[in-house]
Design a protein around this motif. Sequence first.
Motif, PDB file in Angstrom:
ATOM      1  N   ASN A  75       0.795  -1.105  -0.060  1.00  0.00           N
ATOM      2  CA  ASN A  75       0.011  -0.072   0.003  1.00  0.00           C
ATOM      3  C   ASN A  75       0.737   1.093  -0.017  1.00  0.00           C
ATOM      4  N   CYS A  76       1.863   1.468   1.134  1.00  0.00           N
ATOM      5  CA  CYS A  76       2.410   2.412   1.275  1.00  0.00           C
ATOM      6  C   CYS A  76       3.877   2.561   0.511  1.00  0.00           C
ATOM      7  N   ASN A  77       4.343   1.487   0.064  1.00  0.00           N
ATOM      8  CA  ASN A  77       5.393   1.194  -0.594  1.00  0.00           C
ATOM      9  C   ASN A  77       6.805   1.420   0.278  1.00  0.00           C
ATOM     10  N   LYS A  78       6.543   1.521   1.545  1.00  0.00           N
ATOM     11  CA  LYS A  78       7.772   1.780   2.604  1.00  0.00           C
ATOM     12  C   LYS A  78       8.221   0.274   2.847  1.00  0.00           C
ATOM     13  N   ARG A  79       9.672   0.258   2.788  1.00  0.00           N
ATOM     14  CA  ARG A  79      10.426  -0.713   3.286  1.00  0.00           C
ATOM     15  C   ARG A  79      10.668  -1.037   4.440  1.00  0.00           C
ATOM     16  N   MET A  80      10.840  -2.241   4.964  1.00  0.00           N
ATOM     17  CA  MET A  80      10.692  -2.403   6.557  1.00  0.00           C
ATOM     18  C   MET A  80      11.618  -3.980   6.999  1.00  0.00           C
ATOM     19  N   SER A  81      11.805  -4.001   8.104  1.00  0.00           N
ATOM     20  CA  SER A  81      12.542  -5.021   8.356  1.00  0.00           C
ATOM     21  C   SER A  81      11.338  -6.068   9.164  1.00  0.00           C
ATOM     22  N   LEU A  82      11.418  -7.392   8.983  1.00  0.00           N
ATOM     23  CA  LEU A  82      10.313  -8.233   9.171  1.00  0.00           C
ATOM     24  C   LEU A  82      10.916  -9.192  10.029  1.00  0.00           C
ATOM     25  N   GLU A  83      10.180  -9.556  11.167  1.00  0.00           N
ATOM     26  CA  GLU A  83      10.372 -10.583  11.989  1.00  0.00           C
ATOM     27  C   GLU A  83       9.977 -11.926  11.548  1.00  0.00           C
ATOM     28  N   SER A  84       8.657 -11.776  10.878  1.00  0.00           N
ATOM     29  CA  SER A  84       7.863 -13.204  10.364  1.00  0.00           C
ATOM     30  C   SER A  84       7.039 -12.713   9.317  1.00  0.00           C
ATOM     31  N   LEU A  85       6.754 -13.819   8.665  1.00  0.00           N
ATOM     32  CA  LEU A  85       5.933 -13.593   7.327  1.00  0.00           C
ATOM     33  C   LEU A  85       4.537 -13.165   7.936  1.00  0.00           C
ATOM     34  N   HIS A  86       3.840 -12.778   7.046  1.00  0.00           N
ATOM     35  CA  HIS A  86       2.638 -12.225   7.293  1.00  0.00           C
ATOM     36  C   HIS A  86       2.461 -11.106   8.429  1.00  0.00           C
ATOM     37  N   GLU A  87       3.302 -10.590   8.446  1.00  0.00           N
ATOM     38  CA  GLU A  87       3.345  -9.278   9.278  1.00  0.00           C
ATOM     39  C   GLU A  87       2.603  -8.171   8.546  1.00  0.00           C
ATOM     40  N   PRO A  88       1.822  -7.180   9.280  1.00  0.00           N
ATOM     41  CA  PRO A  88       1.179  -6.181   8.714  1.00  0.00           C
ATOM     42  C   PRO A  88       2.357  -4.952   8.796  1.00  0.00           C
ATOM     43  N   CYS A  89       2.158  -3.855   7.720  1.00  0.00           N
ATOM     44  CA  CYS A  89       3.136  -3.102   7.665  1.00  0.00           C
ATOM     45  C   CYS A  89       3.058  -2.093   8.939  1.00  0.00           C
ATOM     46  N   ARG A  90       4.227  -1.896   9.156  1.00  0.00           N
ATOM     47  CA  ARG A  90       4.238  -1.149  10.582  1.00  0.00           C
ATOM     48  C   ARG A  90       3.943   0.441  10.269  1.00  0.00           C
ATOM     49  N   HIS A  91       4.009   0.831   9.129  1.00  0.00           N
ATOM     50  CA  HIS A  91       3.748   2.546   8.881  1.00  0.00           C
ATOM     51  C   HIS A  91       2.246   2.710   8.642  1.00  0.00           C
ATOM     52  N   CYS A  92       1.510   1.870   7.919  1.00  0.00           N
ATOM     53  CA  CYS A  92       0.197   1.952   7.703  1.00  0.00           C
ATOM     54  C   CYS A  92      -0.636   0.937   7.880  1.00  0.00           C
ATOM     55  N   ALA A  93      -0.213  -0.265   8.358  1.00  0.00           N
ATOM     56  CA  ALA A  93      -1.005  -1.364   9.103  1.00  0.00           C
ATOM     57  C   ALA A  93      -1.764  -2.113   8.051  1.00  0.00           C
ATOM     58  N   HIS A  94      -1.259  -1.742   6.764  1.00  0.00           N
ATOM     59  CA  HIS A  94      -1.870  -2.654   5.666  1.00  0.00           C
ATOM     60  C   HIS A  94      -1.494  -4.002   5.813  1.00  0.00           C
ATOM     61  N   PRO A  95      -2.575  -5.055   5.448  1.00  0.00           N
ATOM     62  CA  PRO A  95      -2.288  -6.483   5.931  1.00  0.00           C
ATOM     63  C   PRO A  95      -1.172  -7.232   4.958  1.00  0.00           C
ATOM     64  N   PHE A  96      -0.834  -6.605   3.686  1.00  0.00           N
ATOM     65  CA  PHE A  96      -0.191  -7.258   2.772  1.00  0.00           C
ATOM     66  C   PHE A  96       1.383  -6.586   2.428  1.00  0.00           C
ATOM     67  N   VAL A  97       2.391  -7.267   3.010  1.00  0.00           N
ATOM     68  CA  VAL A  97       3.748  -6.629   2.691  1.00  0.00           C
ATOM     69  C   VAL A  97       4.288  -7.768   2.099  1.00  0.00           C
ATOM     70  N   ASN A  98       4.950  -7.155   0.973  1.00  0.00           N
ATOM     71  CA  ASN A  98       5.861  -8.241  -0.146  1.00  0.00           C
ATOM     72  C   ASN A  98       7.182  -8.437   0.557  1.00  0.00           C
ATOM     73  N   VAL A  99       7.448  -9.839   0.851  1.00  0.00           N
ATOM     74  CA  VAL A  99       8.844 -10.180   1.222  1.00  0.00           C
ATOM     75  C   VAL A  99       9.878  -9.920   0.034  1.00  0.00           C
ATOM     76  N   ILE A 100      10.757  -9.278   0.365  1.00  0.00           N
ATOM     77  CA  ILE A 100      11.723  -9.210  -0.805  1.00  0.00           C
ATOM     78  C   ILE A 100      13.039  -9.458  -0.630  1.00  0.00           C
ATOM     79  N   GLU A 101      13.471  -9.980   0.842  1.00  0.00           N
ATOM     80  CA  GLU A 101      14.589 -10.488   1.025  1.00  0.00           C
ATOM     81  C   GLU A 101      14.453 -11.502   2.405  1.00  0.00           C
ATOM     82  N   GLY A 102      15.064 -12.323   2.871  1.00  0.00           N
ATOM     83  CA  GLY A 102      15.263 -13.280   3.798  1.00  0.00           C
ATOM     84  C   GLY A 102      14.192 -14.263   3.827  1.00  0.00           C
TER      85      GLY A 102
END
Length: 113
Positions: A75-102
């Motif tokens: 949704n907001c296109n921001k990049r973030m570190s993820l602790e687990s799969l299926h984590e909501p966006c920590r900026h806008c709380a959108h439920p879908f974050v594409n995993v690009i690494e890890g």
Amino acid sequence: MHEISLLEEMREILQQQARRQHFSRVRQVTLDIGKLSCVEPEALRFAFDVVMKDTLAEDAVLVISVSEGIGVCQNCNKRMSLESLHEPCRHCAHPFVNVIEGADMKIKDLLVV
Ligand SMILES: [Zn+2]
Ligand SMILES: [Zn+2]
């Protein structure tokens, strides 16, 4: 245990590289496992001994490094570190974050003879 099939792929890659680069033994292999890959270091160590038995990597020392999970919000296109799969966006709380690494495992470093 999915570690077995991942390592069977690695074994294939090592054998191809050995043919191409003319080495006969792997002395040490560093595998990078992404935090989101669901690969467990203990299971990986166990599987490594099983899968590499009687191959060029039979006596290889296995070094495991763990890399960060990184995602980009759909949704907001921001990049973030993820602790687990299926984590909501920590900026806008959108439920879908594409995993690009890890999310995978790869060979990071190889010491050969
Ligand atoms: Zn597992
Ligand atoms: Zn977002």
